[in-house]
Design a protein around this motif. Structure first.
Motif, short mmCIF file in Angstrom:
data_model
loop_
_atom_site.label_atom_id
_atom_site.label_comp_id
_atom_site.label_asym_id
_atom_site.label_seq_id
_atom_site.Cartn_x
_atom_site.Cartn_y
_atom_site.Cartn_z
N LEU A 293 39.35 28.66 -4.75
CA LEU A 293 40.21 28.81 -5.91
C LEU A 293 39.36 28.57 -7.16
O LEU A 293 38.70 27.54 -7.30
N ILE A 294 39.37 29.52 -8.08
CA ILE A 294 38.57 29.40 -9.30
C ILE A 294 39.39 28.84 -10.44
O ILE A 294 39.00 27.88 -11.11
N ASN A 295 40.55 29.41 -10.67
CA ASN A 295 41.36 29.00 -11.82
C ASN A 295 42.84 29.24 -11.50
O ASN A 295 43.19 30.21 -10.82
N ALA A 296 43.69 28.37 -12.00
CA ALA A 296 45.14 28.53 -11.88
C ALA A 296 45.79 28.22 -13.22
O ALA A 296 45.51 27.18 -13.83
N SER B 293 49.33 25.86 -19.25
CA SER B 293 48.20 24.96 -19.00
C SER B 293 47.32 25.60 -17.94
O SER B 293 47.78 26.37 -17.10
N SER B 294 46.03 25.27 -17.99
CA SER B 294 45.04 25.91 -17.13
C SER B 294 44.24 24.86 -16.38
O SER B 294 43.89 23.81 -16.93
N HIS B 295 43.93 25.16 -15.08
CA HIS B 295 43.25 24.18 -14.23
C HIS B 295 42.23 24.88 -13.35
O HIS B 295 42.51 25.93 -12.76
N LEU B 296 41.05 24.28 -13.23
CA LEU B 296 40.00 24.81 -12.36
C LEU B 296 40.22 24.37 -10.92
O LEU B 296 40.75 23.28 -10.66
N GLY B 297 39.78 25.19 -9.96
CA GLY B 297 39.88 24.85 -8.56
C GLY B 297 38.86 23.79 -8.16
O GLY B 297 37.74 23.74 -8.69
N LEU C 218 29.81 22.26 -15.03
CA LEU C 218 30.18 22.93 -16.26
C LEU C 218 31.07 22.01 -17.10
O LEU C 218 31.65 21.06 -16.60
N ASN C 219 31.12 22.31 -18.36
CA ASN C 219 31.98 21.58 -19.28
C ASN C 219 33.38 22.16 -19.22
O ASN C 219 33.65 23.25 -19.73
N ARG C 220 34.27 21.44 -18.58
CA ARG C 220 35.64 21.93 -18.41
C ARG C 220 36.38 21.94 -19.74
O ARG C 220 36.26 21.01 -20.54
N VAL C 221 37.13 23.02 -19.97
CA VAL C 221 37.96 23.13 -21.16
C VAL C 221 39.39 22.74 -20.79
O VAL C 221 39.98 23.32 -19.86
N ASN C 222 39.92 21.76 -21.47
CA ASN C 222 41.30 21.35 -21.22
C ASN C 222 42.23 22.27 -22.00
O ASN C 222 42.75 21.92 -23.06
N LEU C 223 42.44 23.48 -21.46
CA LEU C 223 43.23 24.48 -22.17
C LEU C 223 44.72 24.26 -21.92
O LEU C 223 45.18 24.32 -20.78
N GLY D 89 42.92 31.34 -17.99
CA GLY D 89 42.89 30.34 -19.03
C GLY D 89 41.56 29.67 -19.31
O GLY D 89 41.08 29.66 -20.45
N GLN D 90 40.91 29.09 -18.29
CA GLN D 90 39.68 28.35 -18.52
C GLN D 90 38.56 29.23 -19.08
O GLN D 90 37.63 28.74 -19.71
N PHE D 91 38.64 30.52 -18.86
CA PHE D 91 37.56 31.42 -19.23
C PHE D 91 37.99 32.40 -20.33
O PHE D 91 37.54 33.54 -20.37
N TYR D 92 38.86 31.94 -21.22
CA TYR D 92 39.45 32.80 -22.24
C TYR D 92 38.39 33.39 -23.18
O TYR D 92 38.61 34.45 -23.79
#
Length: 386
Positions: free
Chosen positions: A214-217, A242-246, A255-260, A368-371
């Motif tokens: 899972l990459i992104n949800a 809201s966006s969440h990485l797997g 990587l620097n996670r973005v709290n989108l 979301g995380q990769f907008y």
């Protein structure tokens, strides 16, 4: 955003995939133009189902009983409620194969009837969409789903092949969501209005990873307020995403996670130029956002075209849809989403549809995380609407 690098895809493979995609598009385009026209006269069973669908969609009637025998259609007047009879006759008069419509009123000596052998002169009146007053949990929706919008809540599963991407090749995309209508009523200015809830989960998976990581949800929920008058419809929404990485993706990457996460509102206007052609446009604004430097404005517009011709017992129809979006955050560059395929439906349940679509996307990632990352993909998807 991705830190892993992969070798470029061989140009020969790119060419083969592109040729296959072009051939499929050409075949579907030919279906639009060359598919045999429907028979001049529909059979009684089809006419009854089509009439039932019209009464449910246009007048919000609950499972009205319609019978057709030798081209004579019978509708029970006690099931029409406050709906004007001349509006019903006008709406049903265009069904092929129907030569006469009879509305049986309770206690009437003879049914109210109209012969279709002569043109009808009924004039359209405000309130053609009249529904039972204050209807809870009505069928259908006043604002139709946006077919090519990658973030419209629906049930779907798709395969996407990412083109010239440093990290991903084969991607699985799924969504789980729907629009539920709570309440519908007549509007004081004519037409109908309704309110409900929309919710959806949109996820992508790396199919090349051993565990299909899972990459992104993205989690999306909104409150839509819809309005419809004849061929015009509008949708005003208040929403949250809201966006969440797997977990697997995080473990294999640094990587620097973005709290989108953000709340916003949008307005979309739609007009049905005909039964087969629809145009829409609108805009949106994010008023609470994380990260706080996200630019808030966006615009969206598109077109949908359904073939006027059907086949496979009138249950299958080719369709084309294109959706375009410009977001201030990405310097107003245009995101292009195009879908072309087949839609399967039953005349008695028009709100339930199944689509098999060829898909193409080029623009800022809707994940979301990769907008802020530009992606390009093509693929094949299956989409369900209830």
């Amino acid at each position: 955003m991705y830190l892993l690098s992969r070798s470029d895809i061989a140009p020969k493979y790119h060419c083969r995939v592109a040729c296959l995609f072009a051939l499929l598009c050409a075949w579907l385009a030919a279906v639009f133009c060359l598919a045999p026209a429907p028979l001049a006269a529909a059979d009684d069973r089809f006419a009854a189902g089509y009439a039932t669908a019209i009464l449910e969609r246009e007048f919000s009637l609950k499972a009205p009983r319609v019978t057709v025998s030798n081209g004579i259609m019978t509708v029970r007047g006690d099931e029409l409620g406050s709906v004007k009879r001349d509006q019903v006759l006008k709406a049903l008069s265009g069904i092929q194969g129907v030569v006469r419509i009879e509305i049986i009123e309770p206690g009437a000596q003879a049914p109210a009837a109209v012969s279709l052998s002569e043109p009808q002169q009924a004039e359209a009146q405000p309130g053609d969409e009249a529904a039972e007053m204050g209807e809870l949990f009505p069928r259908g929706r006043l604002f139709a789903p946006l077919i090519a919008d990658p973030r419209w809540p629906r049930f779907s599963a798709a395969y996407h092949y990412y083109i010239d991407d440093d990290e991903l090749d084969n991607v699985g995309a799924t969504s789980f969501g729907e629009t539920l209508v709570f309440y519908r009523d007549e509007s004081p200015v004519g037409g109908l209005w309704e309110i409900g809830i929309q919710a959806g989960v949109f996820a992508i998976f790396d199919l090349d990873a051993e565990s299909k990581d899972l990459i992104n949800a993205d989690y999306w929920v909104g409150i839509p307020l819809s309005y419809r008058y004849k061929d015009f419809s509008a949708l005003l929404r208040l929403f949250h995403q809201s966006s969440h990485l797997g977990d697997e993706f995080l473990l294999r990457n640094r990587l620097n996670r973005v709290n989108l996460s953000y709340e916003g509102t949008d307005l979309k206007l739609s007009y049905d130029i005909s039964d087969d052609l629809r145009l829409y446009a609108g805009g949106g604004y994010i008023f609470r956002k994380e990260p706080p430097d996200l630019k808030p404005w966006s615009v969206q517009y598109g077109v949908e075209l359904r073939s006027p011709r059907t086949f496979l017992s009138r249950t299958t129809r080719p369709l084309f849809a294109a959706d375009f979006k410009n977001w201030e955050e990405n310097d107003w560059n245009t995101d292009v989403s195009v879908r072309l395929g087949l839609e399967f439906e039953r005349p008695t349940t028009v709100s339930r549809r199944f689509q098999i679509m060829l898909e193409y996307f080029n623009g800022s990632s809707p994940n979301g995380q990769f907008y802020n990352r530009t992606i390009k993909y093509m693929g094949l998807g299956a989409h369900f609407y209830f």
